[in-house]
Motif scaffolding. Structure first.
Motif, mmCIF file in Angstrom:
data_model
loop_
_atom_site.group_PDB
_atom_site.id
_atom_site.type_symbol
_atom_site.label_atom_id
_atom_site.label_comp_id
_atom_site.label_asym_id
_atom_site.label_seq_id
_atom_site.Cartn_x
_atom_site.Cartn_y
_atom_site.Cartn_z
ATOM 1 N N LYS A 1 50.153 30.550 11.383
ATOM 2 C CA LYS A 1 49.586 31.807 10.892
ATOM 3 C C LYS A 1 48.079 31.698 10.702
ATOM 4 N N TYR A 2 47.657 30.594 10.129
ATOM 5 C CA TYR A 2 46.230 30.409 9.881
ATOM 6 C C TYR A 2 45.430 30.425 11.185
ATOM 7 N N PHE A 3 45.803 29.586 12.129
ATOM 8 C CA PHE A 3 45.035 29.486 13.364
ATOM 9 C C PHE A 3 45.087 30.788 14.162
ATOM 10 N N SER A 4 46.209 31.468 14.106
ATOM 11 C CA SER A 4 46.341 32.733 14.808
ATOM 12 C C SER A 4 45.362 33.764 14.259
ATOM 13 N N GLU A 5 45.291 33.868 12.939
ATOM 14 C CA GLU A 5 44.396 34.869 12.346
ATOM 15 C C GLU A 5 42.928 34.494 12.523
ATOM 16 N N ARG A 6 42.604 33.263 12.248
ATOM 17 C CA ARG A 6 41.205 32.867 12.393
ATOM 18 C C ARG A 6 40.730 32.979 13.851
ATOM 19 N N LEU B 1 42.189 31.729 16.087
ATOM 20 C CA LEU B 1 42.893 32.650 15.211
ATOM 21 C C LEU B 1 43.264 34.006 15.792
ATOM 22 N N ILE B 2 44.324 34.633 15.242
ATOM 23 C CA ILE B 2 44.765 35.981 15.596
ATOM 24 C C ILE B 2 45.201 36.684 14.326
ATOM 25 N N ALA B 3 44.750 37.918 14.109
ATOM 26 C CA ALA B 3 45.020 38.591 12.842
ATOM 27 C C ALA B 3 46.513 38.751 12.607
ATOM 28 N N CYS B 4 46.979 38.294 11.430
ATOM 29 C CA CYS B 4 48.400 38.428 11.145
ATOM 30 C C CYS B 4 48.683 38.552 9.664
ATOM 31 N N GLY C 1 46.717 29.718 -4.537
ATOM 32 C CA GLY C 1 47.151 31.110 -4.639
ATOM 33 C C GLY C 1 47.663 31.613 -3.300
ATOM 34 N N ASP C 2 47.434 32.871 -3.023
ATOM 35 C CA ASP C 2 47.839 33.472 -1.737
ATOM 36 C C ASP C 2 46.734 33.217 -0.720
ATOM 37 N N PHE C 3 46.549 31.951 -0.356
ATOM 38 C CA PHE C 3 45.375 31.583 0.430
ATOM 39 C C PHE C 3 45.378 32.190 1.826
ATOM 40 N N LEU C 4 46.537 32.420 2.427
ATOM 41 C CA LEU C 4 46.542 33.049 3.746
ATOM 42 C C LEU C 4 46.157 34.527 3.663
ATOM 43 N N ASP C 5 46.361 35.135 2.507
ATOM 44 C CA ASP C 5 45.944 36.522 2.323
ATOM 45 C C ASP C 5 44.458 36.634 2.035
ATOM 46 N N ALA C 6 43.782 35.507 1.828
ATOM 47 C CA ALA C 6 42.351 35.507 1.546
ATOM 48 C C ALA C 6 41.515 35.271 2.794
ATOM 49 N N LEU C 7 42.142 35.253 3.975
ATOM 50 C CA LEU C 7 41.407 34.948 5.198
ATOM 51 C C LEU C 7 40.503 36.080 5.647
ATOM 52 N N GLY C 8 40.818 37.309 5.255
ATOM 53 C CA GLY C 8 40.015 38.436 5.685
ATOM 54 C C GLY C 8 38.987 38.839 4.652
ATOM 55 N N SER C 9 37.802 39.234 5.097
ATOM 56 C CA SER C 9 36.760 39.777 4.234
ATOM 57 C C SER C 9 35.734 40.460 5.119
ATOM 58 N N THR C 10 34.870 41.238 4.495
ATOM 59 C CA THR C 10 33.789 41.871 5.252
ATOM 60 C C THR C 10 32.923 40.818 5.926
ATOM 61 N N ALA C 11 32.597 39.745 5.198
ATOM 62 C CA ALA C 11 31.756 38.694 5.773
ATOM 63 C C ALA C 11 32.412 38.054 6.987
ATOM 64 N N ASN D 1 36.235 29.194 15.990
ATOM 65 C CA ASN D 1 36.726 28.254 16.998
ATOM 66 C C ASN D 1 36.650 26.803 16.527
ATOM 67 N N ALA D 2 36.581 26.609 15.216
ATOM 68 C CA ALA D 2 36.591 25.257 14.657
ATOM 69 C C ALA D 2 37.055 25.321 13.206
ATOM 70 N N VAL D 3 37.544 24.187 12.706
ATOM 71 C CA VAL D 3 37.926 24.074 11.304
ATOM 72 C C VAL D 3 37.459 22.724 10.780
ATOM 73 N N GLN D 4 37.079 22.689 9.525
ATOM 74 C CA GLN D 4 36.679 21.467 8.843
ATOM 75 C C GLN D 4 37.765 21.117 7.841
ATOM 76 N N THR D 5 38.336 19.910 7.950
ATOM 77 C CA THR D 5 39.407 19.517 7.037
ATOM 78 C C THR D 5 39.412 18.016 6.843
ATOM 79 N N SER D 6 40.060 17.567 5.804
ATOM 80 C CA SER D 6 40.131 16.140 5.494
ATOM 81 C C SER D 6 41.238 15.476 6.299
ATOM 82 N N ALA D 7 40.970 14.290 6.814
ATOM 83 C CA ALA D 7 41.994 13.538 7.536
ATOM 84 C C ALA D 7 43.020 12.941 6.594
#
Length: 465
Positions: A86-91, A20-23, A324-334, A97-103
């Motif tokens: 966008k997702y992979f760039s920000e993350r 990911l890369i912040a965007c 919703g705006d799921f790409l805008d939810a990628l950032g948080s303090t955690a 360095n990994a993602v869990q998703t359904s095939a």
């Protein structure tokens, strides 16, 4: 009503592979930027197997790989090619360095219900036949995996799921489906095949024959990537179902209780690297315990890394559901703090750490191993235990202690001269410390803005002369 992860993910398959890369989202102003060059450069490592001792995941060069995964079960059913980028760039910039998703594709509708297929109606199979693939969907999955590997993301990829929704259960068809998966994806580095996901013990007798045949089909096709299985029951490990013993290379740990307990158990069983594939998610609580906080997230990951775990996953409701705006939810303090944690641990000799299960290194100040608490099943929430976890290299040249609450601790380091620091997982700041004559280390006074009191103590032996 928002659908529970537990029931809706019955038998879902997952993949790990994000970079990911912040965007998109606004960074937290109190947490340093962790977009390090090594996370955004070329030739980023991907999971390719398991170390010879069975303790770590390794890349194509055999080097140990510390995994921080995000959870986006619905990615293959929702994301466009542009959104994947966008997702992979920000993350990536955030340190994942990994993602869990359904095939197999599904999405969540406006009422919170799972709907099979892609959000635009694209299906994976022709007439629901798992041996007749609709190329339009599988090309989309190819693009997802390509974007993941390009950014250095491994993918925990569910091989069969959500099978109940597709009415799948015939072992012969399942083996052929596995062979088809292996033919298409068996040569790709960066895949960990995942079976199950919220797979209740009441379903094992019915579905194990088909799931195991699918795994055999993968192996028939030459797919030698690591595999694992995740269950539904709380605080579970892949070995809990005897049919899967010796069949999977990675131990999937799943718990909403303090993570050290199940991770340490997995390490002791020595049945493969321990991967924490699910614990508490942000903005979501399945157990009626305390609200999930940034401290909750820090604890479950740092407890994992200092208890012998090689892989820790994070999740957030709007992100895993792609609503919703799921790409805008990628950032948080955690999220920002998780990036700090991975960056700091990777500077240490983490791949050689052995958890101090017998209390031979951390001899005083470990706190109480709390197992019961306010959750629905009577177990403790992450915030209801103050147990400190310790790991050390075999020669004790490096010792780390994660303390969820600040207090003095005493280590048995012999007569060695040491260099030690208290590291703050909320900001990345550190303070030097020296033990007293009895080996006690006292944490500094004063803390960060969120009033957290957790610390990581890092102690290195100073070479003589």
């Amino acid at each position: 009503m928002i659908i529970s992860r537990r029931r809706f993910l019955a038998l879902a398959g997952v993949v790990s592979g994000t970079t990911l890369i912040a965007c998109c989202s606004t960074p937290d102003p109190e947490v340093p930027d962790v977009a390090l060059e090594r996370w955004t450069g070329g030739d980023l490592p991907l999971v390719a197997g398991v170390s010879a001792d069975g303790r770590r995941l390794v890349d194509e060069n055999g080097s140990p790989l510390l995994v921080l995964a995000d959870t986006v079960w619905t990615m293959s059913g929702v994301y466009t090619a542009e959104q994947l980028g966008k997702y992979f760039s920000e993350r990536q910039a955030q340190g994942f360095n990994a993602v869990q998703t359904s095939a197999l594709p599904f999405h969540i509708d406006g009422s919170g219900n799972r709907v099979d297929g892609c959000i635009d109606g694209q299906q994976a199979f022709v007439d629901g036949d798992i041996t007749r693939w609709d190329e339009g969907y599988w090309t989309r999955l190819d693009t997802l995996l390509d974007e993941a590997s390009k950014r250095g993301f491994s993918v925990l990829l569910g091989a069969m799921g959500p099978l109940l929704a597709y009415g799948i259960g015939d072992p012969a068809e399942s083996r052929e489906f596995g062979r088809m998966l292996g033919d298409r994806y068996g040569g790709r580095p960066g895949i960990i095949w995942l079976f199950g996901v919220d797979y209740a013990s009441s379903e094992w007798d019915l579905l194990d024959p088909s799931l195991l045949e699918c795994l055999d089909g993968l192996r028939d096709a030459g797919a030698d990537q690591p595999a694992t299985v995740q269950y539904h029951n709380n605080s579970s490990l892949s070995v809990d179902n005897a049919r899967w013993g010796g069949r999977v290379e990675v131990q999937a740990a799943y718990t909403y209780a303090p993570t050290y307990a199940v991770v340490r158990k997995g390490y002791e069983l020595a049945e493969g690297p321990v991967a924490l594939v699910e614990s508490n998610f942000e903005d979501e609580n399945n157990t009626a315990g305390p609200d999930t906080t940034s401290e909750t997230i820090r604890r479950q990951v740092l407890w994992t890394y200092t208890s012998g775990g090689a892989y820790a996953a994070y999740g957030r409701r709007d992100v895993w559901q792609s609503r919703g705006d799921f790409l805008d939810a990628l950032g948080s303090t955690a999220v920002a703090q998780l990036g700090l944690i991975r960056a700091r641990v990777e500077t240490l000799d983490w791949s050689a750490w052995v958890p101090d299960l017998a209390g031979e290194v951390l001899v005083d100040g470990s706190g109480e191993d709390v197992r019961s608490g306010s959750q629905l099943d009577g177990t403790a929430d992450m915030l209801e235990s103050d147990f400190a976890t310790c790991a050390a290299t075999p020669d004790r040249s490096q010792v780390v202690v994660y303390l969820p609450t600040a207090r003095p601790v005493r280590l048995d380091l012999g007569d060695s001269e040491v260099h030690a620091v208290w590291w703050d997982p909320t900001t990345g700041a550190e303070s030097g410390v020296r033990p007293d004559d009895s080996g006690w280390f006292e944490p500094p006074e004063g803390r960060h803005s969120d009033d957290a009191t957790d610390w990581l103590l890092v102690v290195d032996r100073v070479a003589a002369g």
